[in-house]
Every structure is written in C-alpha cells, then in structure tokens.
Scaffold this active site. Sequence first.
Site, PDB file in Angstrom:
ATOM      1  N   LYS A  12       9.806  -3.098   6.781  1.00  0.00           N
ATOM      2  CA  LYS A  12       9.853  -1.698   6.329  1.00  0.00           C
ATOM      3  C   LYS A  12       9.654  -0.739   7.497  1.00  0.00           C
ATOM      4  CE  LYS A  12       8.361  -2.337   1.531  1.00  0.00           C
ATOM      5  NZ  LYS A  12       7.206  -2.389   0.636  1.00  0.00           N
ATOM      6  N   ASP A  73      -0.679   2.183  14.798  1.00  0.00           N
ATOM      7  CA  ASP A  73      -1.839   1.783  14.011  1.00  0.00           C
ATOM      8  C   ASP A  73      -2.144   2.941  13.082  1.00  0.00           C
ATOM      9  OD1 ASP A  73      -3.903   0.044  13.213  1.00  0.00           O
ATOM     10  OD2 ASP A  73      -5.357   1.162  14.397  1.00  0.00           O
TER      11      ASP A  73
END
Length: 201
Positions: A12, A73
């Site tokens: 994704k 992140d």
Amino acid sequence: MTRLLLATRNEKKLVELRRILEAADVTGVEVIGLADVPPFPEAPETGATFEDNALAKAVDAARATGLPAVADDSGIAVDALNGMPGVLSARWSGKHGDDQANLDLLLGQLADVPDERRGGAFVAAAALVLPDGSETVVRGEWRGTIIREARGRNGFGYDPIFVPEGETRTSAELSAEEKDADSHRGRALRKLLPELRKLAG
C-alpha cells in the site's frame, strides 16, 4: 530510469508513493520495495523520534543497495497523553502490530477524557538518503480528534478512531484517494517532491 527504493514491504505504501509521483507529474523514477532487492540486515526501530527511525531505515537501505532510498515512520500523538503513543504506536499494547489491542488500550486510556480534550495528530516523518550520503528529512502532520468508538473499514491501525479536522468521517471511512490527499504520510512524501524531481533529472 532512476530506481528509488522505498524501504518497506507494505504494498500500500509503494502504491501511495507511485500515485503521489504520478499526480505531481514526476516521471523517470521507478519506485521499488524491499521485496525487489537482495535482503540486508535491517536495524530495529529504536529512535526517540519518528525522524530518527525514518532516517536510520533510509541510511541502512541506501548503504546496503547503493540506491537512493526513502523510508518513513509514523504513528499517532494524542494531546491528553502528552504526545504518546508516538513512536510506540505500533507496539502500544506490548505486542508489535496488534492493531485491535493497540486501539482498545488507547480508547481505555482516554475513557474519562472529555470530548473537547480528545485532540491529536497522525504524524509521519520521511527520509530520503542518496548514495552520496546526502540526507533530507521531512515531517507531515494530520490533526484531528480521537472518537470513542471505532468506525469504518478502510485503513488500518488507529484510522477507525481518528476524525480529521473539517471531517465528520473517520480516517477509516475515507477513500484511498481522499486519504492520500490529506494524510500525514502523503503530506510528508509531497515535501520530498523537489528532491525526487532532481533524481528524475
């Protein structure tokens, strides 16, 4: 064609970066993932900030492959919890990646917090490291409110309990395109576009 390594196995995320490049009309860059390169040792995420973790992942990937590398992140920062879970978002309940347990724990911790103090933000840091060692680190934030019950089936993690500012739907009720346009990771990755354009030549 320049190959750009996105240091992830999450399909994704690869699709999202390809869509962002396409929407910005950046051609000449082929986005590949960790599954497309020989395996290399990946350091654990032990940074104190999203930026630390993203940069460490991108540095490892660029060094191991000799390719320009992007890593990200991300997590959720809740105002009433002084910005936690933050970098611990994926393992908030003690077990890495157990979305339901993480979500249940967070809702439990916020049970007595009144609606007007349930603000927070999804935060993402993205790092681009080139083979010559140069580094670019950017941050994207998506502000909103943490609701009391999960709604929606699109997305993952804390999406079902996060309502973005200006919305009545949760992040898990938005389409992929709507989420790309506004999300924390989309915002961070778009900040890398000037550097990615240079890569494309």
